[in-house]
Design a protein around this motif. Sequence first.
Motif, PDB file in Angstrom:
ATOM      1  N   UNK A 281      46.096 -40.586   9.342  1.00 28.68           N
ATOM      2  CA  UNK A 281      46.038 -41.830   8.415  1.00 28.68           C
ATOM      3  C   UNK A 281      44.800 -42.727   8.782  1.00 28.68           C
ATOM      4  N   UNK A 282      44.248 -43.612   7.790  1.00 25.86           N
ATOM      5  CA  UNK A 282      43.484 -44.538   8.240  1.00 25.86           C
ATOM      6  C   UNK A 282      44.218 -45.739   8.962  1.00 25.86           C
TER       7      UNK A 282
ATOM      8  N   UNK B 166      43.980 -37.801   2.995  1.00 27.62           N
ATOM      9  CA  UNK B 166      45.012 -37.857   4.069  1.00 27.62           C
ATOM     10  C   UNK B 166      46.134 -37.135   3.603  1.00 27.62           C
ATOM     11  N   UNK B 167      46.353 -36.038   4.407  1.00 28.17           N
ATOM     12  CA  UNK B 167      47.573 -35.051   4.151  1.00 28.17           C
ATOM     13  C   UNK B 167      48.654 -35.354   5.255  1.00 28.17           C
ATOM     14  N   UNK B 168      48.393 -35.906   6.354  1.00 21.82           N
ATOM     15  CA  UNK B 168      49.397 -35.950   7.458  1.00 21.82           C
ATOM     16  C   UNK B 168      49.332 -37.458   8.147  1.00 21.82           C
TER      17      UNK B 168
ATOM     18  N   UNK C 266      47.737 -48.623  -8.054  1.00 20.55           N
ATOM     19  CA  UNK C 266      47.707 -48.747  -6.707  1.00 20.55           C
ATOM     20  C   UNK C 266      46.709 -49.325  -6.041  1.00 20.55           C
ATOM     21  N   UNK C 267      46.707 -49.968  -4.891  1.00 17.66           N
ATOM     22  CA  UNK C 267      45.702 -50.791  -4.326  1.00 17.66           C
ATOM     23  C   UNK C 267      45.014 -49.808  -3.735  1.00 17.66           C
ATOM     24  N   UNK C 268      45.163 -48.559  -3.135  1.00 21.45           N
ATOM     25  CA  UNK C 268      44.478 -47.562  -2.768  1.00 21.45           C
ATOM     26  C   UNK C 268      44.663 -46.429  -3.403  1.00 21.45           C
ATOM     27  N   UNK C 269      43.517 -45.522  -3.669  1.00 22.16           N
ATOM     28  CA  UNK C 269      43.772 -44.138  -4.350  1.00 22.16           C
ATOM     29  C   UNK C 269      43.755 -43.013  -3.084  1.00 22.16           C
ATOM     30  N   UNK C 270      43.704 -41.588  -3.574  1.00 21.55           N
ATOM     31  CA  UNK C 270      43.657 -40.673  -2.546  1.00 21.55           C
ATOM     32  C   UNK C 270      42.350 -40.916  -1.534  1.00 21.55           C
ATOM     33  N   UNK C 271      42.996 -40.570  -0.144  1.00 23.96           N
ATOM     34  CA  UNK C 271      41.887 -40.853   0.776  1.00 23.96           C
ATOM     35  C   UNK C 271      41.554 -39.456   1.485  1.00 23.96           C
TER      36      UNK C 271
END
Lengths: 354, 354
Positions: free
Chosen positions: A331-332, A325-327, A318-323
Amino acid sequence: MSRALELAALGPVRGPNPQVGCVLLAPSSGDGVGRGAGTGRADDPRPRRVLGAGYHRGAGTPHAEAAALADARRRGANVRGATAVVTLEPCNHTGRTPPCAVALYDAGVAEVLHAVADPNPAATGGAAWLRGHGVRVEGGLRAPEGESLLRVWLTALRRGTPFVTLKTASSLDGYVAAADGSSRWITGAEARAHAHGIRAQVDAIVVGTGTVVADDPALTARERGVDGVVRLAEHQPLRVAVGRRDVPPTARLRGPGGELVQVRSHDVGEVLAALAGREVRHVLVEGGPVLSTAFLAADAVDELHAYVAPVLLGSGRRVVGDLGVRTVAAARRFRTVEVLRVGDDALTVSRWVR
Amino acid sequence: MSRALELAALGPVRGPNPQVGCVLLAPSSGDGVGRGAGTGRADDPRPRRVLGAGYHRGAGTPHAEAAALADARRRGANVRGATAVVTLEPCNHTGRTPPCAVALYDAGVAEVLHAVADPNPAATGGAAWLRGHGVRVEGGLRAPEGESLLRVWLTALRRGTPFVTLKTASSLDGYVAAADGSSRWITGAEARAHAHGIRAQVDAIVVGTGTVVADDPALTARERGVDGVVRLAEHQPLRVAVGRRDVPPTARLRGPGGELVQVRSHDVGEVLAALAGREVRHVLVEGGPVLSTAFLAADAVDELHAYVAPVLLGSGRRVVGDLGVRTVAAARRFRTVEVLRVGDDALTVSRWVR
């Protein structure tokens, strides 16, 4: 100021110094009678004669004000009582060149109009120095355009860390490699060429050592000449490998291109501080996913260049891993500047909403 | 034929029948002397008088040829010996209207020029029938433009199953919902309004019953009137719920909008066969991920409309599940038709490369 902004834009976007333009105007003549420095009002309808003009061509070359004064001398123009229109507040700093505030005063300039105040702690104070020496100074003229032109540089100077552009190249479903690790090529040749053009505009390119080992990128800025041949661009950004793994002795990163620097840390703040210490104003982060995730998780991405290919993989890296962010509300979220078609791919350029 | 193509495009893109336009031209007069059916050559430079013209306005209304003949009658024009220029081969089928081949012959038309042959097994044979009755017939005139106009319909007819457009709306990293299941909103209001416009152009919208239960979508086509008020569009596509779970009695899917159909199967072939049996030519698959994945895994997606928001989630529900793709060379790759900015989102429209 329009002319000064145009001139400024001719300078290099990269490097430690800002793009600055300067125009020297003859004193306004009133009703045909010479009388010094003019009204200094932006809405003064009377056109004033240009005595000299110049712009900054990058670190180590004359500042815009010095270039404009030199231009006036070459033309044999007398700048006593003139107005200097300059996109950035004249510096009050002796670096590779003497302070511009002093140079303008010494030349007899009676008035300085500028767009943006200089945020550089080492250079600020030019306006105050000039006022203290009896020169009329007005700032904020066409400030939004001045700020827009210097967006990257001002962000870096005000914050004390480089402006960060994150580049990603992924499938429509967010993968940078298939399950077997293959990644060549998800996005197309046009997108890769487009990304090379961006490299030539930054001071440093940053990748993780994992990417260095896995992909062996050269991280050079290449450009196609008028003869159609692709070669190394004149300016090569600093190449920065972030992480604790060694860069292999045979890595292309050690080949022709910009200077190689390794930062043996995973801390984004430490990486940016190290680069700020090298007068890097604009960093391009090219991944991989671990490094991209670290920069995003640290809220350290100012601009996002996302190349997305019309390809679906369904699984892979995946391009980005866990940030964290849950909801959706957390989000970024970036604000789109533009959406471009580049070959078969879509490029979205967007900026971080602080 | 240019005029016939223009007329065809005025007809509805949805529905069981194709867009068709027809222009009736007076016999070419030669050197001022009437002599029957003209040369029939597309490069004949002499302009010929238009006797009548028409297009098909959708199932149950006259075919383009009948509309053109009626137009000629209204004008009092004599079509004996005329040339019919029509975008699709005249039908040889008595359906809701009588066969066009017979109608043209009965009216005394001497020549028929068409762009595309009719692939409909129930309607084909018009050209052969006309030739058998002494009418000159030439096909393939401006065929690429005819094919392009009828792309969706021709694909459905030739294959015997509906043309499938898959719509996705995801974050840049390929998520349709965050880890907590929240999904409102990843893409913006403009993208949602744009997608509603697409709904009004299709015959059926398909969603999984999982999505029906989780999101309770209405699946109606809405449009903004000239008065600025958003209301249901005149045409409402069939609403199709795919899966074994019951559609709740209170589901919005049962409210105002198109007819609700449930297909209690997860087999994509069965779903498409059921829709083909209802004369559905164009299906819009709107998810969720399980259904999208099934259609992609079955190679059943003809066109992809991917709305991508400048948002990163890092985790959550992925837009597409495992497709059995292990390496980049085996990826589902589409060819981009266009990339659009829609509000803050990027829309890539692409087509399956067979």
